[in-house]
Each structure stands twice: as C-alpha cells, then as structure tokens.
Scaffold this motif. Structure first.
Motif, PDB file in Angstrom:
ATOM      1  N   SER A 259       0.939  -1.258   0.132  1.00  0.00           N
ATOM      2  CA  SER A 259      -0.084  -0.146   0.039  1.00  0.00           C
ATOM      3  C   SER A 259       0.821   1.312   0.102  1.00  0.00           C
ATOM      4  O   SER A 259       0.532   2.185  -0.581  1.00  0.00           O
ATOM      5  CB  SER A 259      -1.011   0.003   0.938  1.00  0.00           C
ATOM      6  OG  SER A 259      -0.153  -0.040   2.480  1.00  0.00           O
TER       7      SER A 259
ATOM      8  N   VAL B 264       1.650   1.980  -3.557  1.00  0.00           N
ATOM      9  CA  VAL B 264       0.479   2.847  -4.289  1.00  0.00           C
ATOM     10  C   VAL B 264       0.278   3.916  -3.789  1.00  0.00           C
ATOM     11  O   VAL B 264       0.298   4.952  -4.692  1.00  0.00           O
ATOM     12  CB  VAL B 264      -0.648   1.912  -3.662  1.00  0.00           C
ATOM     13  CG1 VAL B 264      -1.979   2.719  -4.403  1.00  0.00           C
ATOM     14  CG2 VAL B 264      -0.808   0.660  -4.360  1.00  0.00           C
TER      15      VAL B 264
ATOM     16  N   ARG C  88       0.928   7.373  -6.510  1.00  0.00           N
ATOM     17  CA  ARG C  88      -0.233   8.486  -6.504  1.00  0.00           C
ATOM     18  C   ARG C  88       0.287   9.771  -6.265  1.00  0.00           C
ATOM     19  O   ARG C  88       0.088  10.914  -6.767  1.00  0.00           O
ATOM     20  CB  ARG C  88      -1.371   8.008  -5.542  1.00  0.00           C
ATOM     21  CG  ARG C  88      -2.057   6.836  -6.012  1.00  0.00           C
ATOM     22  CD  ARG C  88      -3.094   6.400  -5.103  1.00  0.00           C
ATOM     23  NE  ARG C  88      -4.092   5.448  -5.717  1.00  0.00           N
ATOM     24  CZ  ARG C  88      -4.611   4.763  -4.748  1.00  0.00           C
ATOM     25  NH1 ARG C  88      -4.762   5.073  -3.623  1.00  0.00           N
ATOM     26  NH2 ARG C  88      -5.674   3.519  -5.316  1.00  0.00           N
TER      27      ARG C  88
ATOM     28  N   LYS D  82      -6.256  -5.865  -7.315  1.00  0.00           N
ATOM     29  CA  LYS D  82      -6.894  -4.559  -7.713  1.00  0.00           C
ATOM     30  C   LYS D  82      -5.963  -3.206  -7.662  1.00  0.00           C
ATOM     31  O   LYS D  82      -6.080  -2.362  -8.572  1.00  0.00           O
ATOM     32  CB  LYS D  82      -7.987  -4.556  -6.894  1.00  0.00           C
ATOM     33  CG  LYS D  82      -9.042  -3.172  -7.114  1.00  0.00           C
ATOM     34  CD  LYS D  82     -10.227  -3.143  -6.142  1.00  0.00           C
ATOM     35  CE  LYS D  82     -10.774  -1.840  -6.426  1.00  0.00           C
ATOM     36  NZ  LYS D  82     -12.018  -1.896  -5.339  1.00  0.00           N
ATOM     37  N   ASP D  83      -5.146  -3.375  -6.597  1.00  0.00           N
ATOM     38  CA  ASP D  83      -4.327  -2.334  -6.563  1.00  0.00           C
ATOM     39  C   ASP D  83      -3.422  -1.910  -7.725  1.00  0.00           C
ATOM     40  O   ASP D  83      -3.141  -1.091  -8.290  1.00  0.00           O
ATOM     41  CB  ASP D  83      -3.458  -2.227  -5.099  1.00  0.00           C
ATOM     42  CG  ASP D  83      -4.253  -1.839  -3.906  1.00  0.00           C
ATOM     43  OD1 ASP D  83      -5.566  -1.371  -4.253  1.00  0.00           O
ATOM     44  OD2 ASP D  83      -4.061  -2.300  -2.765  1.00  0.00           O
ATOM     45  N   GLU D  84      -2.847  -3.066  -7.978  1.00  0.00           N
ATOM     46  CA  GLU D  84      -1.941  -3.087  -9.236  1.00  0.00           C
ATOM     47  C   GLU D  84      -2.622  -2.594 -10.475  1.00  0.00           C
ATOM     48  O   GLU D  84      -1.939  -1.699 -11.104  1.00  0.00           O
ATOM     49  CB  GLU D  84      -1.375  -4.396  -9.448  1.00  0.00           C
ATOM     50  CG  GLU D  84      -0.575  -4.824 -10.661  1.00  0.00           C
ATOM     51  CD  GLU D  84      -0.016  -6.107 -10.618  1.00  0.00           C
ATOM     52  OE1 GLU D  84       1.375  -6.388 -10.623  1.00  0.00           O
ATOM     53  OE2 GLU D  84      -0.780  -6.810 -11.010  1.00  0.00           O
ATOM     54  N   ARG D  85      -3.806  -3.199 -10.692  1.00  0.00           N
ATOM     55  CA  ARG D  85      -4.554  -2.649 -12.024  1.00  0.00           C
ATOM     56  C   ARG D  85      -4.838  -1.165 -11.908  1.00  0.00           C
ATOM     57  O   ARG D  85      -4.750  -0.540 -12.905  1.00  0.00           O
ATOM     58  CB  ARG D  85      -5.778  -3.232 -12.096  1.00  0.00           C
ATOM     59  CG  ARG D  85      -5.544  -4.746 -12.268  1.00  0.00           C
ATOM     60  CD  ARG D  85      -6.942  -5.723 -12.458  1.00  0.00           C
ATOM     61  NE  ARG D  85      -6.710  -7.215 -12.750  1.00  0.00           N
ATOM     62  CZ  ARG D  85      -7.714  -8.114 -12.799  1.00  0.00           C
ATOM     63  NH1 ARG D  85      -9.133  -7.506 -12.270  1.00  0.00           N
ATOM     64  NH2 ARG D  85      -7.471  -9.264 -13.143  1.00  0.00           N
ATOM     65  N   GLU D  86      -5.065  -0.727 -10.776  1.00  0.00           N
ATOM     66  CA  GLU D  86      -5.461   0.642 -10.775  1.00  0.00           C
ATOM     67  C   GLU D  86      -4.263   1.659 -10.829  1.00  0.00           C
ATOM     68  O   GLU D  86      -4.352   2.599 -11.180  1.00  0.00           O
ATOM     69  CB  GLU D  86      -6.053   0.957  -9.170  1.00  0.00           C
ATOM     70  CG  GLU D  86      -7.422   0.281  -9.199  1.00  0.00           C
ATOM     71  CD  GLU D  86      -7.898   0.760  -7.574  1.00  0.00           C
ATOM     72  OE1 GLU D  86      -7.240   1.427  -6.697  1.00  0.00           O
ATOM     73  OE2 GLU D  86      -9.316   0.480  -7.325  1.00  0.00           O
ATOM     74  N   ILE D  87      -3.014   1.190 -10.355  1.00  0.00           N
ATOM     75  CA  ILE D  87      -1.663   1.772 -10.456  1.00  0.00           C
ATOM     76  C   ILE D  87      -1.285   1.838 -11.897  1.00  0.00           C
ATOM     77  O   ILE D  87      -1.058   2.978 -12.470  1.00  0.00           O
ATOM     78  CB  ILE D  87      -0.691   1.153  -9.766  1.00  0.00           C
ATOM     79  CG1 ILE D  87      -0.706   1.816  -8.367  1.00  0.00           C
ATOM     80  CG2 ILE D  87       0.787   1.677 -10.306  1.00  0.00           C
ATOM     81  CD1 ILE D  87      -0.649   3.184  -7.986  1.00  0.00           C
TER      82      ILE D  87
ATOM     83  N   GLN E 265      -3.376   1.681 -14.608  1.00  0.00           N
ATOM     84  CA  GLN E 265      -4.394   2.689 -15.169  1.00  0.00           C
ATOM     85  C   GLN E 265      -4.186   4.080 -14.791  1.00  0.00           C
ATOM     86  O   GLN E 265      -4.191   4.984 -15.866  1.00  0.00           O
ATOM     87  CB  GLN E 265      -5.822   2.333 -14.697  1.00  0.00           C
ATOM     88  CG  GLN E 265      -6.843   3.126 -15.344  1.00  0.00           C
ATOM     89  CD  GLN E 265      -6.767   3.009 -17.006  1.00  0.00           C
ATOM     90  OE1 GLN E 265      -6.793   2.027 -17.318  1.00  0.00           O
ATOM     91  NE2 GLN E 265      -7.027   4.190 -17.648  1.00  0.00           N
ATOM     92  N   LEU E 266      -3.835   4.398 -13.726  1.00  0.00           N
ATOM     93  CA  LEU E 266      -3.240   5.675 -13.187  1.00  0.00           C
ATOM     94  C   LEU E 266      -2.078   6.224 -14.094  1.00  0.00           C
ATOM     95  O   LEU E 266      -2.033   7.359 -14.677  1.00  0.00           O
ATOM     96  CB  LEU E 266      -2.977   5.828 -11.851  1.00  0.00           C
ATOM     97  CG  LEU E 266      -2.702   7.176 -11.266  1.00  0.00           C
ATOM     98  CD1 LEU E 266      -3.630   8.158 -11.353  1.00  0.00           C
ATOM     99  CD2 LEU E 266      -2.366   6.913  -9.547  1.00  0.00           C
TER     100      LEU E 266
ATOM    101  N   SER F  97      -2.955   6.641 -18.045  1.00  0.00           N
ATOM    102  CA  SER F  97      -3.789   7.562 -18.076  1.00  0.00           C
ATOM    103  C   SER F  97      -2.935   9.288 -17.747  1.00  0.00           C
ATOM    104  O   SER F  97      -3.436  10.253 -18.279  1.00  0.00           O
ATOM    105  CB  SER F  97      -4.964   7.702 -17.461  1.00  0.00           C
ATOM    106  OG  SER F  97      -4.654   7.781 -15.828  1.00  0.00           O
TER     107      SER F  97
END
Length: 206
Positions: free
Chosen positions: A96, A99, A103, A132-137, A139-140, A143
């Motif tokens: 975490s 992550v 961010r 899920k955290d890995e995918r969000e990172i 994607q972030l 983008s």
C-alpha cells in the motif's frame, strides 16, 4: 531538512532545494526553486539534491550510516544536470505504501509527464488481495503518460533497478526510501569520480 535533518546527516548549507507546491509547473527546474510556484505549506513537498554533489558528500564520509538511521518523510529528488522526465521507471512492490508513493508522485509531477514514456516493474507474484491495486496503478500511470509498458521482475536490490534503468535509457527512477541505505552503499562503493549514467535521476519517497 536544512535544519534538523541537515544537521543529522551533516549536509552542508546549499546542498538541498525546497519546493512547496503540490503540482510542479512545466517550468520546474530541480536546481531553481524560484522557477516554481511558492505554496503556503509550512513544510516542503519536495527536496531536490544534485546527484553528483551528493556522491561527493558521501565520499567525504567513512560510511553513509546516517542514511540508515533516519528516513526523511519529505520526497527527495536526486537529479542529474540534464534532468528529464522523458522515460520514467516505476517500482511497484505490491504494498500500500508503493501505491501511495506512485499516486503522490503523479499528483506532484502530473504536468511534467504527459508526454513521458513509462515502464512499471512489478513482482512476479502479487497476492490476490493486491491485484486490484496493481490494476489501478497501471491505469493511473497509463492515463497520466503518453506510453506505458508493464513488466514482471523479481528485483530485490536497488542495483537491479539502476542497471535496468541505465540499460534501457530511463531518465527517472521512482522508488521507495526503504532503498535509500542500499542506494547510498551502491554509490559509496562503486562511484569513483564518475557515475554509470549521466541521464538517470532518482525520486525517493516513503
């Protein structure tokens, strides 16, 4: 940093530059805080140090032990003269903290990395709870940059990331300060009046 932390590490006056903004402008120059917006925060949001001067500072000491004892909570950018965000190398370790680190970096450097190429290195094995955290990172970062690649390596030493970054033309390694003692040792033992790369800078944060 220029008072308590500087005294702790024996850092001389003028070695660090303080930035007080949460979003660095496109005019950002790590050696010139006056080119960035002045914020209203009591504490700096970014500290920058010339990598070559830092190497000289380390080699004026018997051993970089102060860096093993304390970790400054403010992010630090160790920059080379030709600082660039052209090719970012993100170290995501599945935690975490990693992550949050990524961010915060993107929030701070967002205006500087829109045209950047990004490479994300993640461990081969990620627990299901962290997928899920890995995918969000991913994607972030995707983008926020122009081009993103994602690879799996079980790197466990800062030297592994440094070698990969140098070999693949990366210009900025984004990683955790938990590696700062190891980084200091690598620099201390292998720097002999020169550096492996004149292009690679380091962003270190908790």
């Amino acid at each position: 940093m220029k008072t308590i932390q500087a005294a702790t590490f024996g850092i001389s006056e003028g070695m660090t530059n303080d930035f007080f903004c949460y979003n660095l402008p496109e005019t950002f120059d790590p050696s010139k805080p006056e080119n960035s917006f002045a914020g209203t925060e009591d504490k700096p949001t970014l500290l920058t140090m010339d990598l070559f001067k830092t190497l000289d500072w380390l080699h004026d000491r018997d051993y970089p032990r102060p860096l093993e004892k304390e970790v400054c909570s403010t992010p630090v950018l160790l920059y080379v003269a030709d600082f660039s965000t052209e090719h970012l190398l993100f170290h995501y370790d599945g935690s975490s903290n990693s992550v949050d680190l990524i961010r915060r970096f993107i929030s701070l450097f967002g205006d500087l990395i829109k045209e950047s190429k990004a490479t994300i290195i993640s461990p081969n094995f990620i627990p299901k709870s962290k997928i899920k955290d890995e995918r969000e990172i991913i994607q972030l970062i995707t983008s926020s940059t122009k081009e993103t690649s994602f690879i799996k390596f079980n790197f466990s030493r800062i030297g592994d990331f440094w070698s990969y970054g140098v070999q693949n033309g990366c210009t900025l390694l984004v990683t955790t300060k938990h590696y700062q003692a190891d980084l200091a040792k690598v620099l201390f033992h292998f720097y002999q009046g020169k550096i492996w790369s004149t292009r690679l800078s380091f962003y270190l944060s908790v």
